[in-house]
Design a protein around this motif. Structure first.
Motif, PDB file in Angstrom:
ATOM      1  N   SER A  23     -12.381 -16.051 -30.080  1.00  0.00           N
ATOM      2  CA  SER A  23     -12.705 -17.602 -29.021  1.00  0.00           C
ATOM      3  C   SER A  23     -12.675 -19.007 -29.368  1.00  0.00           C
ATOM      4  O   SER A  23     -13.678 -19.664 -28.592  1.00  0.00           O
ATOM      5  CB  SER A  23     -13.731 -16.524 -27.731  1.00  0.00           C
ATOM      6  N   THR A  24     -12.983 -18.874 -30.147  1.00  0.00           N
ATOM      7  CA  THR A  24     -13.236 -20.458 -31.346  1.00  0.00           C
ATOM      8  C   THR A  24     -14.899 -20.803 -31.180  1.00  0.00           C
ATOM      9  O   THR A  24     -15.406 -21.956 -31.336  1.00  0.00           O
ATOM     10  CB  THR A  24     -12.202 -22.124 -30.928  1.00  0.00           C
ATOM     11  N   LEU A  25     -15.571 -20.200 -31.252  1.00  0.00           N
ATOM     12  CA  LEU A  25     -16.834 -20.478 -30.583  1.00  0.00           C
ATOM     13  C   LEU A  25     -17.713 -20.585 -32.207  1.00  0.00           C
ATOM     14  O   LEU A  25     -19.189 -21.442 -32.529  1.00  0.00           O
ATOM     15  CB  LEU A  25     -17.402 -19.599 -29.748  1.00  0.00           C
TER      16      LEU A  25
ATOM     17  N   ARG B 161      -7.746 -22.594 -26.543  1.00  0.00           N
ATOM     18  CA  ARG B 161      -9.239 -22.319 -25.535  1.00  0.00           C
ATOM     19  C   ARG B 161      -8.488 -22.940 -24.124  1.00  0.00           C
ATOM     20  O   ARG B 161      -9.107 -22.113 -23.105  1.00  0.00           O
ATOM     21  CB  ARG B 161      -9.947 -23.990 -25.641  1.00  0.00           C
TER      22      ARG B 161
END
Lengths: 246, 321
Positions: free
Chosen positions: B62-64, B87
């Motif tokens: 989730s690109t975190l 996102r």
């Protein structure tokens, strides 16, 4: 509507709904003002009407008291899951942080307006003209902007919400060790030098000069320089900490 | 970048493609080369105990969080190079409800609608409140919500942006059975709408109920992957337990089921099996035909502990330590 404005609205709702924040940021400075001007003022010999002397310092104090709410709000955003939601939604870190800074400025403006209002009720008189008052407003905004960025950085650097609250205590105490309440030259050795050279003193002296209608260019330059420096350090520290924690 | 390891087919129909994903925090290796593919419009479940690396996987996808090695594509975009595109396609509901406590339920949804620039958000919000049974709670501050209500609001907030891929990190951990059922129903509805769901869970039953495919994660490695049925076939531990009135019945029953293990002290017999209705019917019929009447009868399906024991030789409790 930009993300920053959406964040400002969100944070401002938080401030208004949290009685502790409202009390600390707006009512407590007024209480301190009443205490110093009404209760203790007659005992201070500052060479002029005490409320006239103390009002600029208390305006700065009001700005500082608004900061503890900011650092805890930032820390609470960072420790709760909501920040991950914002990040995964591509809400820029700029928007999250700028939202906190602008909320702080808005809260500070309300608090300073309250101080000025109460000051007039207590007999404060200003010889400053429209341009002088505009200068005061500008300096209040600049000081608020600078201290807000430093506070956001403190909130980001803190591991817990409680820690973030504690981290702003020095900032809240700092006005007491400046020319805010009594002139620096009346203080003891050591404290006196500290009070003369710490950033809040030129800010307060500039406001004092403007409100009295006798602005001093020297302290104004020092005040603006301090604010720009503090803002820059706060901004750089904030963005690098945010990146690290992200 | 490590290129594809194992039989991975890169294609348009997959919503998530992960290859050789690695992540370490200091000396601690959390993800030790993960490969997986999630087909569009399916539920994929990552199953594992605490500390297996489930949340780290979700965070990377989730690109975190950035991975140390390997590659991952979500909705056809590289999570590292095209974060913005990823996102805009995903929604994430983490393990800890990401709701704003000082806003009301409705304001939380409005905040999401504002950030997604949803014009005319009113009807969208009303529908979500209705769907998640939060109409009554909507004007109240979230600080007063129960855990179940927070989770529901959290998921509703995720849905405001109408994401096509949703990550659900342990969405039912800590929920009471009723809230868990509600969550399951909602997940099934999402699936019916064509949404792809990446679900992490500690509960085999949950993965079994919802997932089209399950991957079992253990200490940063995927130790098994397949459909729930494929996985359960690899996992012994399912059995039927019979208790008898006396040793004579136990003797006769034990003779009928040569695979079984008997316990003379408790007069019980453990008959291995998948616990399905058909096999239970056969078993009961056999007992009936031989006029053996067990006192007590219970079906034990394999749980996460059995899966772990079978796949790793350790129980899930040991893994946590």
């Amino acid at each position: 509507m930009t993300d920053s404005v959406i964040m400002l609205r969100r944070n401002f709702k938080h401030v208004v709904r949290n009685p502790t924040t409202v009390f600390n940021a707006v009512l407590f400075p007024v209480v301190i003002m009443l205490m110093f001007v009404y209760v203790l003022g007659d005992a201070f010999n500052v060479g002029e009407n005490y409320v006239d002397y103390a009002t600029p310092g208390l305006m700065l104090l009001a700005i500082c008291y608004g900061l503890s709410g900011t650092s805890t709000a930032v820390a609470s955003d960072m420790t709760k899951g909501i920040i991950n939601r914002f990040k995964a939604m591509d809400v820029g870190r700029g928007a999250v942080l700028a939202g906190h800074v602008s909320t702080t400025i808005a809260t500070n403006l309300v608090a300073v307006a309250a101080i000025v209002g109460v000051a007039f009720a207590l007999g404060f008189r200003s010889s400053g003209g429209f341009l002088d008052w505009l200068g005061v407003l500008g300096l209040v905004l600049l000081t608020s902007f600078a201290t807000a960025w430093i506070t956001v950085a403190l909130g980001l650097a803190a591991k817990t919400v409680e820690g973030a609250g504690m981290a702003t205590v020095p900032l809240i105490m700092l006005p007491f060790f400046s020319s805010a309440i009594v002139p620096a030259d009346k203080m003891g050795p050591g404290i006196k030098q500290f009070a003369e050279y710490q950033p809040f003193t030129p800010i307060i002296e500039t406001m004092r000069g403007l409100l009295a209608g006798t602005p001093s260019a020297g302290s104004a330059i020092a005040a603006v320089a301090w604010c720009v420096g503090i803002a820059l350090v706060g901004y750089l520290w904030s963005t690098s900490t945010f990146k690290k924690r992200a | 970048m490590v290129t594809g390891v194992g039989p991975i087919v890169w294609g348009m129909s997959s919503a998530i493609e992960v290859s050789g994903l690695r992540k370490a925090f200091g000396d601690k290796v959390v993800l030790d080369g993960i490969d997986l593919v999630v087909a569009s419009g399916t539920v994929f479940s990552l199953l594992g105990p605490n500390g297996a690396g489930k949340t780290t996987t979700v965070n990377v996808l989730s690109t975190l969080m950035k991975a140390d090695g390997g590659s991952a594509r979500v909705a056809g975009h590289d999570v590292d190079a095209e974060t913005q595109a990823v996102r805009s396609a995903i929604g994430v509901t983490g393990q800890f409800a990401a709701v704003d406590e000082l806003l009301t339920g409705r304001e939380n949804l409005q905040l999401m609608a504002d950030l997604h620039r949803v014009s005319d958000a009113g009807p969208v919000i009303d529908r979500l409140l209705e769907r998640f049974d939060l109409v009554e709670a909507a004007p109240k501050m979230v600080a007063g919500y129960s855990g179940g209500m927070r989770r529901k609001l959290d998921l509703a907030m995720t849905l405001v942006g109408d994401p096509r891929i949703i990550f659900l990190d342990e969405p039912t951990t800590g929920l009471d059975p009723r809230s868990r059922r509600t969550m399951w129903d909602i997940i099934r509805e999402l699936l019916a709408d064509g949404v792809t769901i990446f679900l992490t869970t500690q509960y085999l039953e949950e993965a079994d109920q919802l997932a089209d495919r399950i991957a079992v994660l253990d200490q940063g490695r995927i130790v098994a992957q397949g459909t729930p049925d494929e996985l359960k076939r690899q996992v012994p531990g399912g059995h039927v337990r019979l208790r008898f009135a006396g040793p004579a019945d136990l003797d006769r029953a034990a003779g009928l089921f040569p695979d079984s293990t008997r316990d003379d002290e408790t007069l019980t017999l453990r008959v291995p099996g998948d616990g399905g209705t058909e096999s239970v019917r056969v078993l009961l019929n056999l007992l009936h035909d031989n006029t053996i009447h067990p006192e007590d009868f219970s079906v034990h399906t394999p749980d996460l502990d059995d899966v772990f024991l079978a796949l790793t030789g350790r129980s899930s409790a040991e893994v946590v330590k």
